[in-house]
Design an enzyme around this catalytic site. Structure first.
Site, PDB file in Angstrom:
ATOM      1  N   ARG A  84     -40.809   0.117  38.491  1.00 23.25           N
ATOM      2  CA  ARG A  84     -41.040  -1.533  39.276  1.00 23.25           C
ATOM      3  C   ARG A  84     -42.108  -1.941  38.411  1.00 23.25           C
ATOM      4  NH1 ARG A  84     -40.041   1.706  44.070  1.00 23.25           N
ATOM      5  NH2 ARG A  84     -38.187   1.207  44.966  1.00 23.25           N
ATOM      6  N   LYS A  94     -43.203   2.793  46.515  1.00 20.02           N
ATOM      7  CA  LYS A  94     -42.985   1.830  47.794  1.00 20.02           C
ATOM      8  C   LYS A  94     -42.982   2.428  48.771  1.00 20.02           C
ATOM      9  CE  LYS A  94     -40.924  -2.093  46.762  1.00 20.02           C
ATOM     10  NZ  LYS A  94     -39.526  -3.429  47.044  1.00 20.02           N
ATOM     11  N   HIS A 140     -38.811  -7.281  35.340  1.00 21.24           N
ATOM     12  CA  HIS A 140     -38.024  -6.729  36.644  1.00 21.24           C
ATOM     13  C   HIS A 140     -36.273  -5.980  35.859  1.00 21.24           C
ATOM     14  CE1 HIS A 140     -36.032  -4.922  39.868  1.00 21.24           C
ATOM     15  NE2 HIS A 140     -34.898  -5.260  40.039  1.00 21.24           N
ATOM     16  N   ARG A 171     -36.260  -3.089  34.508  1.00 23.21           N
ATOM     17  CA  ARG A 171     -36.142  -2.272  34.760  1.00 23.21           C
ATOM     18  C   ARG A 171     -34.698  -2.072  35.383  1.00 23.21           C
ATOM     19  NH1 ARG A 171     -37.145   1.200  39.824  1.00 23.21           N
ATOM     20  NH2 ARG A 171     -36.606   0.301  41.338  1.00 23.21           N
ATOM     21  N   HIS A 203     -35.297   4.874  44.839  1.00 21.65           N
ATOM     22  CA  HIS A 203     -34.938   4.145  45.997  1.00 21.65           C
ATOM     23  C   HIS A 203     -34.675   4.819  47.441  1.00 21.65           C
ATOM     24  CE1 HIS A 203     -32.655   0.680  43.337  1.00 21.65           C
ATOM     25  NE2 HIS A 203     -33.741   0.131  43.690  1.00 21.65           N
ATOM     26  N   TYR A 217     -26.348  -2.049  41.273  1.00 25.77           N
ATOM     27  CA  TYR A 217     -26.251  -1.569  40.156  1.00 25.77           C
ATOM     28  C   TYR A 217     -24.889  -1.226  39.423  1.00 25.77           C
ATOM     29  CZ  TYR A 217     -30.976  -1.920  40.121  1.00 25.77           C
ATOM     30  OH  TYR A 217     -32.442  -2.579  39.910  1.00 25.77           O
TER      31      TYR A 217
END
Length: 321
Positions: A171, A195, A264, A267, A290, A299
Site C-alpha cells: 500500500r 493496517k 494504488h 499494487r 488483506h 481481483y
C-alpha cells in the site's frame, strides 16, 4: 480576548459532542491500533455528522436523542452535497463504529447506525496496467536519465517506490511509512506494518533490491539531518501521498503512456498479474496483507472481466466481434 474565544470554541465543541468524538478516537488508537489517517478521516466524518445534527436541532453530546432516521437523513444530505457513494459508505462505517463504542460504554442503549443500509456501490476498480505497460513504466527512466543531479536523484527515488509498489504489492501508506531500519536491500524480504498494526513480510524482487540499493546511495544527498524516513521528498522530509502520486504520474509520462495511474494502481496490477499467472487466492491474500479473503476476491473479478474481453475480441464464435 483570545482566552474568551478559546472557551467559546471549547464550549461549542462540547455542545456538538466533541468530547465523545475525542474519546472514541483515542479508543481507536489505543484499543484498535487504528492508523493516524483512519483516525483523522473518522474524526472529520463525525464532525460532519455533528454539524448536520446541530442544524436539525439535535445534539450529538446527547447521543440517545439520535435515531435511525437522523442517520438516514444524514446520508441523504451527503448525497445532495454530491458525495460519492464510496465516501458515504465510509462515513456510515465511521458512525456505526462510533455508536458501537457508545453502546459498549453505556452511553446509548442501541446502535442506531447499524440499522441503516449501505448505499448501493458502483462497481469500480483502479485501472490495472497490463504487463507491457508496467514494463514500459519501470524501464523508461533507464533509457533517458536526467542530466541534472537533483532530478536524477528524485527519479532514482521514484523508481525505487514504483518497484516496491508493483514488485511487492505494498500500500502507498506502507511504503511511505517505511523507516531506514525497516529496509535491508540485500535481504529478499521487507518487514511491513500494515493496517491495524498487523505486521507481514513482503518479498523483494531482484529489480526491487537493485532499485532500493540505488536509492539508498542517493538518499543522503536529499534527506534532512536526523530524518528517519526511507522515502523523502524534494525538501528532505518524509515523502507525502501527494508528492508520491505526482512521482508515479511523472513515470507514466516518461514511459509515453497516454494515461496516468495512481500509486494504488501499481499494487492493483501486482495482484492482477499474480492471479492471471496462476497464483492461488490465499497466497495473494497474504502478500497483499488483506484480513479478509473477500477483499482479495475483487481481483478475481477483474481478471475474469479481462479474460471475457480477450475472448470477445479473439474467439471466432464470439458474438461481440
Amino acid at each position: 480576548m483570545a482566552c474568551g474565544a478559546s472557551r467559546m470554541r471549547d464550549a461549542d465543541k462540547k455542545h456538538r459532542g466533541g468530547e465523545l468524538i475525542d474519546g472514541f478516537l483515542s479508543w481507536l488508537a489505543v484499543q484498535k491500533g487504528a492508523a493516524e489517517a483512519t483516525r483523522k478521516a473518522y474524526g472529520t466524518d463525525l464532525a460532519q455528522l455533528a454539524f448536520f445534527l446541530h442544524e436539525q436541532g439535535v445534539n450529538l453530546a446527547r447521543p440517545r436523542e439520535v435515531s435511525r432516521r437522523h442517520i438516514q437523513a444524514f446520508l441523504a444530505w451527503l448525497f445532495r452535497q454530491g458525495e460519492a457513494k464510496s465516501s458515504m459508505a465510509r462515513k456510515l462505517a465511521a458512525v456505526r463504529s462510533f455508536f458501537r463504542f457508545l453502546l459498549r460504554s453505556g452511553k446509548v442503549s442501541e446502535n442506531v447506525a447499524a440499522q441503516v443500509r449501505n448505499p448501493r456501490q458502483e462497481k469500480h476498480h483502479p485501472r490495472a496496467l497490463n504487463v507491457d505497460e508496467t514494463f514500459a513504466l519501470l524501464d523508461a527512466p533507464k533509457a533517458a536519465p536526467p542530466s541534472e543531479a537533483h532530478a536524477a536523484r528524485l527519479l532514482c527515488r521514484d523508481m525505487a517506490l514504483a518497484e516496491l509498489l508493483y514488485g511487492s504489492g505494498l500500500r502507498i501508506s506502507e511504503a511511505l511509512g517505511l523507516n531506514l531500519d525497516d529496509v535491508q536491500a540485500h535481504s529478499r524480504v521487507l518487514r511491513v506494518m500494515g493496517k491495524g498494526s498487523r505486521e507481514r513480510l513482503a518479498p523483494l524482487s531482484d529489480t526491487a533490491c537493485a532499485a532500493l540499493s540505488a536509492w539508498l546511495g542517493e538518499r543522503p544527498y536529499l534527506a534532512l539531518p536526523g530524518e528517519n524516513a526511507f522515502f523523502v521528498g524534494a525538501r528532505g522530509a518524509r515523502l507525502n501521498r501527494r508528492e508520491a502520486a505526482r512521482s508515479i504520474a511523472g513515470l507514466c509520462r516518461r514511459a509515453g503512456l497516454d494515461f496516468t495511474v495512481s500509486p494504488h494502481s501499481l499494487r492493483h496490477s501486482f495482484a492482477t498479474h499474480l492471479l492471471a499467472a496462476g497464483a492461488d487466492l490465499r497466497s495473494v491474500q497474504e502478500l497483499l496483507g488483506h484480513q479478509r479473503l473477500t477483499t482479495t476476491q475483487r481481483y478475481t473479478q477483474v481478471s475474469l472481466e479481462h479474460l471475457i474481453s480477450v475472448y470477445d475480441q479473439a474467439h471466432p464464435r464470439s458474438r461481440k466481434k
